[in-house]
Enzyme design. Structure first.
Site, PDB file in Angstrom:
ATOM      1  N   ASP A 120      -9.293   4.772  -1.710  1.00  0.00           N
ATOM      2  CA  ASP A 120      -8.958   3.514  -1.072  1.00  0.00           C
ATOM      3  C   ASP A 120      -9.247   2.032  -1.293  1.00  0.00           C
ATOM      4  OD1 ASP A 120      -6.885   2.106   0.395  1.00  0.00           O
ATOM      5  OD2 ASP A 120      -6.773   3.361   1.612  1.00  0.00           O
ATOM      6  N   HIS A 140      -6.593  -5.743  -4.725  1.00  0.00           N
ATOM      7  CA  HIS A 140      -6.247  -5.752  -3.374  1.00  0.00           C
ATOM      8  C   HIS A 140      -7.022  -3.810  -3.510  1.00  0.00           C
ATOM      9  CE1 HIS A 140      -5.088  -8.415  -0.792  1.00  0.00           C
ATOM     10  NE2 HIS A 140      -4.843  -8.755  -2.248  1.00  0.00           N
TER      11      HIS A 140
HETATM   12  P1  ADQ Z   1      -2.435  -0.282   1.898  1.00  0.00           P
HETATM   13  O1  ADQ Z   1      -2.973   0.938   0.426  1.00  0.00           O
HETATM   14  O2  ADQ Z   1      -0.972  -0.432   2.666  1.00  0.00           O
HETATM   15  O3  ADQ Z   1      -2.952  -1.352   1.282  1.00  0.00           O
HETATM   16  P2  ADQ Z   1      -3.967  -0.276   4.113  1.00  0.00           P
HETATM   17  O4  ADQ Z   1      -5.359  -1.434   4.290  1.00  0.00           O
HETATM   18  O5  ADQ Z   1      -4.825   0.762   5.159  1.00  0.00           O
HETATM   19  O6  ADQ Z   1      -3.444   0.383   2.941  1.00  0.00           O
HETATM   20  O7  ADQ Z   1      -2.619  -0.225   5.445  1.00  0.00           O
HETATM   21  C1  ADQ Z   1      -2.156  -1.953   5.335  1.00  0.00           C
HETATM   22  C2  ADQ Z   1      -1.396  -1.764   6.502  1.00  0.00           C
HETATM   23  O8  ADQ Z   1      -0.002  -1.152   7.535  1.00  0.00           O
HETATM   24  C3  ADQ Z   1      -2.145  -1.927   8.050  1.00  0.00           C
HETATM   25  O9  ADQ Z   1      -2.452  -2.974   8.436  1.00  0.00           O
HETATM   26  C4  ADQ Z   1      -1.591  -0.509   8.701  1.00  0.00           C
HETATM   27  O10 ADQ Z   1      -1.513  -0.843  10.085  1.00  0.00           O
HETATM   28  C5  ADQ Z   1      -0.030  -1.017   8.092  1.00  0.00           C
HETATM   29  N1  ADQ Z   1       0.438   0.785   8.274  1.00  0.00           N
HETATM   30  C6  ADQ Z   1      -0.172   1.535   7.386  1.00  0.00           C
HETATM   31  N2  ADQ Z   1       0.553   2.884   8.059  1.00  0.00           N
HETATM   32  C7  ADQ Z   1       1.271   2.868   8.647  1.00  0.00           C
HETATM   33  C8  ADQ Z   1       2.507   3.472   9.419  1.00  0.00           C
HETATM   34  N3  ADQ Z   1       3.067   4.029   9.394  1.00  0.00           N
HETATM   35  N4  ADQ Z   1       2.929   2.458  10.300  1.00  0.00           N
HETATM   36  C9  ADQ Z   1       3.226   1.220  10.333  1.00  0.00           C
HETATM   37  N5  ADQ Z   1       1.694   0.165  10.442  1.00  0.00           N
HETATM   38  C10 ADQ Z   1       1.356   1.276   8.883  1.00  0.00           C
HETATM   39  C11 ADQ Z   1      -3.583  -2.101   0.215  1.00  0.00           C
HETATM   40  C12 ADQ Z   1      -4.442  -1.494  -0.454  1.00  0.00           C
HETATM   41  C13 ADQ Z   1      -5.914  -1.021   1.065  1.00  0.00           C
HETATM   42  C14 ADQ Z   1      -6.491  -2.683   1.301  1.00  0.00           C
HETATM   43  C15 ADQ Z   1      -4.923  -3.212   1.479  1.00  0.00           C
HETATM   44  C16 ADQ Z   1      -5.208  -5.165   1.651  1.00  0.00           C
HETATM   45  O11 ADQ Z   1      -4.084   0.023  -0.480  1.00  0.00           O
HETATM   46  O12 ADQ Z   1      -6.944  -0.473   0.116  1.00  0.00           O
HETATM   47  O13 ADQ Z   1      -7.232  -2.648   2.393  1.00  0.00           O
HETATM   48  O14 ADQ Z   1      -3.607  -3.196   0.474  1.00  0.00           O
HETATM   49  O15 ADQ Z   1      -6.122  -5.363   0.982  1.00  0.00           O
END
Ligand code: ADQ
Length: 458
Positions: A362, A154
């Protein structure tokens, strides 16, 4: 097809954890095949009392194990989050290399592999997730499983020049070659990984994403993860979403909203984003009093030192910007260190004029896709997206930026704020088409098609 077996550090055993993108994708696939999901229970227990629990929900079985204090510290906090996470995000400066922690990491991979393998049946398809389990394929082969194993990373895969700094790079790469299919988020990651295999492991490219290394063949492809696109668009129209837009609307008082939503993590480029916001108020005086920036960033993994440091930096920057520019009736930059649920976020995205998604690195980034789906088609907001997010390869009609170039970023925010409706609609339509077409079901099917094709040829 036999059962689908998923392995990830955290599972969706708790129904409230089923809202995220990965949880939905895996959950849907498991439900349709009557599968099993293995992972950490979330609990820490003494070695003697460490248990393996099994529970069933809606036809899906969860098999969960506790971690000991030492495993939690060395495997999870140290090796996964303080070595692999920074190195894979190109941040060698932040990596706390630790070979003792690697031994525990390898042992946890093996212990869970044994738990899984004991419970497998002929014909099962195994799908392993993320950087916590890079060695799982190898560990499962040692435990005696010889069926296909898929792996999806991921987070980004770094260029070979960065990966080689990891003292255990050869061990890890060799172990990864026990997977039958390796999925990465982007072409950039795929190219970094395959270049390493060719340069360091004498891998041979057989075309069509198939490589030979260490006497085995591996399919290596980019499978960009998507979101439940229609579901998120619906979430933006719920009562709860509307309440959230109304609440922030009262605070905005007619000003334009620029929004950022991220986990608080150094990969997300938050200090650079705050610098750019300060610069925008400096360079474009017309934005003073007419724009409000809200950043939502709940602390994550707060036990790790860098996160505490990041929190201090953000507190300082936000304080300075508000001190310099704020007025009696206007707070230029609001920073909320808490999380909101999916509908509330959808409501905030919908009312925002600009979405700021500017990670330094990311794997994919799902927030930008959610921002797109939440928009009102008659008056859509503008997405500003880092060129270093995996999503930039798909979302070409966003305003793509280099998040390190804060002067330019300030200019792009100002440009987004003044973009005419016609251009906003045109860009948004194209972004929406991609996010809908390449959604979470598309991703799951694409990966499982390649993985089960191997199963069928056995
Ligand atoms: P993350 O680094 O967690 O995931 P991201 O893909 O942007 O990053 O977000 C994941 C989820 O968390 C989203 O559904 C988002 O809405 C939620 N989220 C983020 N901030 C939030 C907040 N402040 N309050 C509530 N919800 C929040 C990892 C990798 C990413 C990859 C994903 C999926 O780092 O690059 O896209 O896995 O593979």
């Amino acid at each position: 097809m036999g059962r689908l077996i998923a392995i990830s550090n955290r599972t969706a055993a708790d129904p409230s954890a089923r809202a995220g993108g990965l949880a939905v994708a895996v959950w849907e696939s498991l439900k349709s095949s009557g599968g099993v999901w293995f992972g950490w229970s979330g609990d820490i227990a003494e070695r003697q009392s460490r248990s393996v629990q099994s529970l069933k929900d809606d036809g899906v079985e969860f098999v969960l194990t506790d971690l000991t204090e030492r495993e939690h510290d060395q495997y999870y906090l140290q090796y996964a989050n303080s070595v692999l996470w920074p190195v894979f995000h190109y941040r060698l400066d932040l990596a706390a290399f630790n070979s003792d922690a690697f031994q525990v990491y390898a042992a946890v991979n093996q212990r869970i592999a044994n738990i899984v393998t004991e419970r497998l049946r002929d014909g099962d398809t195994v799908w392993v997730h993320d950087y916590h389990f890079l060695l799982m394929g190898d560990s499962m082969r040692r435990a005696g499983w010889d069926g296909p194993i898929g792996f999806f990373l991921h987070i980004p895969f770094p260029p070979p020049e960065v990966f080689r700094a990891l003292p255990e790079h050869q061990w890890i790469a060799r172990a990864m070659c026990n997977y039958s299919v390796i999925g990465l988020q982007s072409e950039q990651d795929r190219s970094n990984f395959t270049r390493y295999l060719i340069e360091d492991c004498k891998a041979v490219d057989r075309g069509d994403g198939v490589y030979e290394a260490f006497n085995t063949t591996i399919k290596i492809e980019a499978y960009p993860i998507g979101i439940d696109a229609e579901g998120f668009a619906e979430a933006a129209k719920t009562e709860k979403a509307k309440e959230a837009s109304d609440r922030i609307g009262r605070f905005l008082g007619g000003r334009n909203l620029v929004i950022g939503v991220d986990r608080m993590d150094y990969s997300k480029g938050l200090p650079e984003r705050f610098e750019a916001v300060g610069r925008m108020f400096d360079d474009y005086p017309e934005t003073r009093g007419s724009v409000s920036v809200t950043q939502i960033a709940p602390p994550s993994r707060s036990k790790v030192d860098e996160y505490r440091e990041l929190r201090r930096t953000l507190d300082g920057l936000a304080g300075r910007i508000n001190g310099d520019y704020g007025d009696l009736d206007w707070i230029p930059l609001r920073y909320l260190a808490r999380s909101y649920d999916r509908e509330e976020l959808a409501g905030l995205f919908r009312i925002a004029r600009v979405g700021l998604v500017t990670p330094l690195r990311d794997g994919m980034n799902l927030v930008c896709k959610e921002f797109v789906m939440a928009q009102d088609e008659a008056d859509p907001g503008v997405l500003i997206l880092s060129e270093f997010a995996g999503a930039a390869e798909q979302l070409k009609d966003a305003l793509l930026v280099n998040p390190h170039d804060t002067r330019k970023l300030a200019e792009v925010i100002q440009h987004a704020l003044t973009m005419p409706l016609e251009e906003r609609v045109e860009r948004w339509k194209s972004l929406r088409e991609t996010v809908v077409e390449q959604d979470i079901a598309w991703w799951r099917k694409k990966f499982l098609k390649d993985l089960t094709a191997l199963q069928d040829t056995r």
